[in-house]
Scaffold this motif. Sequence first.
Motif, PDB file in Angstrom:
ATOM      1  N   ALA A 280      18.496  27.010 -44.370  1.00  0.00           N
ATOM      2  CA  ALA A 280      19.331  26.260 -43.051  1.00  0.00           C
ATOM      3  C   ALA A 280      18.118  25.990 -41.712  1.00  0.00           C
ATOM      4  N   LEU A 281      18.195  25.667 -40.656  1.00  0.00           N
ATOM      5  CA  LEU A 281      17.342  25.887 -40.169  1.00  0.00           C
ATOM      6  C   LEU A 281      17.392  26.328 -38.945  1.00  0.00           C
ATOM      7  N   ILE A 282      16.186  27.003 -38.612  1.00  0.00           N
ATOM      8  CA  ILE A 282      15.399  27.957 -37.244  1.00  0.00           C
ATOM      9  C   ILE A 282      15.197  27.518 -35.937  1.00  0.00           C
ATOM     10  N   LEU A 283      16.086  27.962 -34.355  1.00  0.00           N
ATOM     11  CA  LEU A 283      15.401  26.545 -33.744  1.00  0.00           C
ATOM     12  C   LEU A 283      14.886  28.547 -33.180  1.00  0.00           C
ATOM     13  N   PHE A 284      13.832  27.985 -32.651  1.00  0.00           N
ATOM     14  CA  PHE A 284      12.786  29.371 -32.224  1.00  0.00           C
ATOM     15  C   PHE A 284      12.158  29.084 -30.697  1.00  0.00           C
ATOM     16  N   ASP A 285      13.057  29.324 -30.039  1.00  0.00           N
ATOM     17  CA  ASP A 285      12.462  29.250 -28.526  1.00  0.00           C
ATOM     18  C   ASP A 285      10.936  30.586 -28.131  1.00  0.00           C
ATOM     19  N   ALA A 286      10.115  29.241 -27.949  1.00  0.00           N
ATOM     20  CA  ALA A 286       8.719  30.326 -27.578  1.00  0.00           C
ATOM     21  C   ALA A 286       8.995  30.106 -26.369  1.00  0.00           C
ATOM     22  N   ALA A 287       9.694  30.121 -25.283  1.00  0.00           N
ATOM     23  CA  ALA A 287       9.344  29.767 -23.928  1.00  0.00           C
ATOM     24  C   ALA A 287       8.643  31.003 -23.536  1.00  0.00           C
ATOM     25  N   TYR A 288       8.249  32.093 -23.818  1.00  0.00           N
ATOM     26  CA  TYR A 288       7.448  33.014 -23.538  1.00  0.00           C
ATOM     27  C   TYR A 288       6.235  33.242 -24.007  1.00  0.00           C
ATOM     28  N   GLU A 289       5.604  32.543 -24.852  1.00  0.00           N
ATOM     29  CA  GLU A 289       4.589  33.320 -25.544  1.00  0.00           C
ATOM     30  C   GLU A 289       3.475  33.577 -24.944  1.00  0.00           C
ATOM     31  N   ALA A 290       3.377  33.156 -23.626  1.00  0.00           N
ATOM     32  CA  ALA A 290       1.790  32.601 -23.053  1.00  0.00           C
ATOM     33  C   ALA A 290       2.031  34.062 -22.675  1.00  0.00           C
ATOM     34  N   PHE A 291       2.956  35.208 -22.358  1.00  0.00           N
ATOM     35  CA  PHE A 291       2.940  35.742 -22.183  1.00  0.00           C
ATOM     36  C   PHE A 291       2.323  37.175 -23.211  1.00  0.00           C
ATOM     37  N   ILE A 292       1.838  36.966 -24.747  1.00  0.00           N
ATOM     38  CA  ILE A 292       2.130  37.430 -26.030  1.00  0.00           C
ATOM     39  C   ILE A 292       0.339  37.688 -25.586  1.00  0.00           C
ATOM     40  N   ARG A 293      -0.090  39.206 -25.522  1.00  0.00           N
ATOM     41  CA  ARG A 293      -1.590  39.580 -25.166  1.00  0.00           C
ATOM     42  C   ARG A 293      -2.105  40.394 -26.502  1.00  0.00           C
ATOM     43  N   ASP A 294      -0.986  41.137 -27.606  1.00  0.00           N
ATOM     44  CA  ASP A 294      -1.205  41.365 -28.798  1.00  0.00           C
ATOM     45  C   ASP A 294      -1.320  40.432 -29.545  1.00  0.00           C
ATOM     46  N   ASP A 295      -2.664  40.300 -30.573  1.00  0.00           N
ATOM     47  CA  ASP A 295      -3.336  39.816 -31.346  1.00  0.00           C
ATOM     48  C   ASP A 295      -2.931  39.443 -32.395  1.00  0.00           C
ATOM     49  N   SER A 296      -2.236  40.466 -33.234  1.00  0.00           N
ATOM     50  CA  SER A 296      -1.406  40.762 -34.128  1.00  0.00           C
ATOM     51  C   SER A 296       0.082  39.672 -34.116  1.00  0.00           C
ATOM     52  N   LEU A 297       0.436  39.195 -32.387  1.00  0.00           N
ATOM     53  CA  LEU A 297       1.595  38.742 -32.685  1.00  0.00           C
ATOM     54  C   LEU A 297       1.726  37.219 -32.801  1.00  0.00           C
ATOM     55  N   PRO A 298       2.626  36.822 -33.450  1.00  0.00           N
ATOM     56  CA  PRO A 298       2.499  34.806 -33.322  1.00  0.00           C
ATOM     57  C   PRO A 298       3.052  34.773 -32.100  1.00  0.00           C
ATOM     58  N   HIS A 299       2.730  33.383 -32.192  1.00  0.00           N
ATOM     59  CA  HIS A 299       2.789  32.258 -30.476  1.00  0.00           C
ATOM     60  C   HIS A 299       3.893  31.713 -30.949  1.00  0.00           C
ATOM     61  N   SER A 300       3.651  31.476 -32.546  1.00  0.00           N
ATOM     62  CA  SER A 300       4.600  30.036 -32.583  1.00  0.00           C
ATOM     63  C   SER A 300       4.801  30.520 -33.921  1.00  0.00           C
ATOM     64  N   ILE A 301       5.828  29.866 -34.271  1.00  0.00           N
ATOM     65  CA  ILE A 301       6.538  30.257 -35.584  1.00  0.00           C
ATOM     66  C   ILE A 301       6.363  29.506 -37.167  1.00  0.00           C
ATOM     67  N   TYR A 302       5.601  28.372 -36.738  1.00  0.00           N
ATOM     68  CA  TYR A 302       4.119  27.115 -37.560  1.00  0.00           C
ATOM     69  C   TYR A 302       2.838  27.934 -37.957  1.00  0.00           C
ATOM     70  N   GLU A 303       2.524  29.228 -37.054  1.00  0.00           N
ATOM     71  CA  GLU A 303       0.948  30.116 -37.753  1.00  0.00           C
ATOM     72  C   GLU A 303       1.957  30.948 -39.295  1.00  0.00           C
ATOM     73  N   ILE A 304       3.380  30.937 -38.851  1.00  0.00           N
ATOM     74  CA  ILE A 304       4.415  32.003 -41.096  1.00  0.00           C
ATOM     75  C   ILE A 304       3.863  30.316 -42.239  1.00  0.00           C
TER      76      ILE A 304
END
Lengths: 407, 407
Positions: free
Chosen positions: A209-233
Amino acid sequence: MLHINEHYLKLQASYLFSDIAKRVAAFQDANPDMDIIKLGIGDVTRALPGACVAAFHKAVDEMATDAGFHGYGPEQGYAFLREAIAKHDFQARGADISADEIFVSDGAKCDTGNFQELFSTDARVAIPDPVYPVYLDTNVMAGRTGEFRDGRYEGVVYLDSTKENNYVPELPSEPVDLIYLCFPNNPTGSTITKEQLKTWVDYAREEKALILFDAAYEAFIRDDSLPHSIYEIEGAREVAVEFRSFSKNAGFTGTRCAYTVVPRECVAYDSQGNRQPIHPLWNRRHCTKFNGVSYPVQRAAEAVYSDEGKAQIRELVGYYLNNADLIAKAVGELGFEYVGGKNSPYIWIWGDRDSWEFFDLLLNKAGVVCTPGAGFGKCGQGYIRLSAFNSYENVARAMERIRQALA
Amino acid sequence: MLHINEHYLKLQASYLFSDIAKRVAAFQDANPDMDIIKLGIGDVTRALPGACVAAFHKAVDEMATDAGFHGYGPEQGYAFLREAIAKHDFQARGADISADEIFVSDGAKCDTGNFQELFSTDARVAIPDPVYPVYLDTNVMAGRTGEFRDGRYEGVVYLDSTKENNYVPELPSEPVDLIYLCFPNNPTGSTITKEQLKTWVDYAREEKALILFDAAYEAFIRDDSLPHSIYEIEGAREVAVEFRSFSKNAGFTGTRCAYTVVPRECVAYDSQGNRQPIHPLWNRRHCTKFNGVSYPVQRAAEAVYSDEGKAQIRELVGYYLNNADLIAKAVGELGFEYVGGKNSPYIWIWGDRDSWEFFDLLLNKAGVVCTPGAGFGKCGQGYIRLSAFNSYENVARAMERIRQALA
């Protein structure tokens, strides 16, 4: 005789924002002196960062001379912007994305809407609920759904985001081909951990399958443990396309610039089961139906990655996050269950009553406009969304009014 | 398993401009001192008009303050621009088009490519030959054609534009539903009279077909008898959509602004034969898959309609028309048959030999780059296109070189 695409007739008219506007207007008529505070919309309110403004002017000046004039640019975006994006948004975070995998566009709405065109009309689609309506509507237009019945389109696999799963949907129980995910989420403000996202990447690999990952709000992440991009996986390059935007980090909602990442390894299959890389398909679509983003706008976007631009954007997003924190604390103190407000500009509040009833209560008792959760899907019933996109002063006044009205 | 849209696999890779680039590079390598003059591309070369530059800067300054900031605008475009377009481009010419029938977009390429989405996939499509490739490619992607064989897609009704019909195609001999027309034409530079256009409008009314009329080059019309808009023709409001652009009148190829006109009376039919207005369908598509044009760009476009802007645009287009006149005279004096060069920036020249052979001749003997007509379709074989988009000095030098090489 020319026939229409009849799938359009299945689309449900959305009265959400017009219904809100009507109720607000009626309340204002009845209370002409009331200063209504709007925390409903998802649009930014503060000026463009200074670095972007300076770059924007400079590029307009170039266009004013024959020597500096820029005509048609590369449909995929200028190299200066694609390279800055790859370096700062991905490589700096350890995500292996190169400039030629970046497609610059005029909006994440356009890209999330158009991407489904690359796939067969019988692809099985999984879409979250509640959800940003574009994912759903564009699949309806393409004929991947049946009729709308009991609040849902037939043929769509809905991914419920509820209190029970902490607003991160579980893997579907039936096979799907195309999966829409959005984190930090609109409308709930929920986030996803790397471990949770890994289960989706593994699932997509397993199911082809293919994931369409919408990360339009990634700049709001301040918790360093959370992924900003799916390509961190690990493994995501083969099964995920990512959508990003300058709208919410740099306030480009009215300036228009976004981009989509399509890794070279991403594939779908032809009817013989052969692997077909998606990158050349999207490239062909982009070059055929799009003609590039305005040159001055691309220069303004590039300035986001300057040292000055980075600092200004951090401040800008920080301002809204401070508002979000204030809202979250206030609703928490009032005893509401909620999610979001951290790593997101949205706060999703369980009202324990009909969404519209809750909307009317806040409007009539506090003069505050929210968005009723039911407008985002069946699972949004009983919720409202508050947005941090307003001035701190207005947010503080709104929270004080809600406190007095409901305490 | 996710399957691709297999119609994409029917698309022919276009090597036209890369082939040109390769031949030019090889010639330059062999002749390092040669100053090659490029009259191949359809891209403008001169600075943005001063009125547009001033309005562009002013709008960027607005975006730099919280008070003047503009976030999401109306997807259809701001009223200030839609009203200026309706008044100056249509009502002033006696064409009854209102502001709410104008949809502002980021490019005529996008709009001419996307419009077909509104119709059934079995619509019978009529497309000129030679042609701007977007009309054809987007219909291939949508599945309205068969395979590509012997230089043409099966299932398309090609409208031949030849010497015999003076480059204005005749009505099709078999029924069609969706008709693409472009005048002043790209690539031939031919124009259409009101009487000729009337036969197409009448045909569409009779057949319950729709004309997609691409008028991107209308600003080049200087002959008062020629129609600038299809809405100058009686009955067109019911059967025609028109595409316009700021690219070629105001040099916006790198700035990006265009618009599409969808009259309220335009209809297609559902499978029961009921009339379905096209305006709400396009509105739904536009609002779902597009998020409006950059606010500063819309302000720059609005300035086209100021007195100052109008004068500057007339001068700008006049400059290219003067080049076109020079080219037309020169090729005429050399004894070539040609069309265009009046009311158009393009000159379409019959070489009486293979297009690429003619291309090589001009490149190798004169150091001038043209576009081989065969790249635009079967009927383009034997022709080349010269473009007026360069400086007057370069055009004059190019013509002198061609004269010396071929005389």
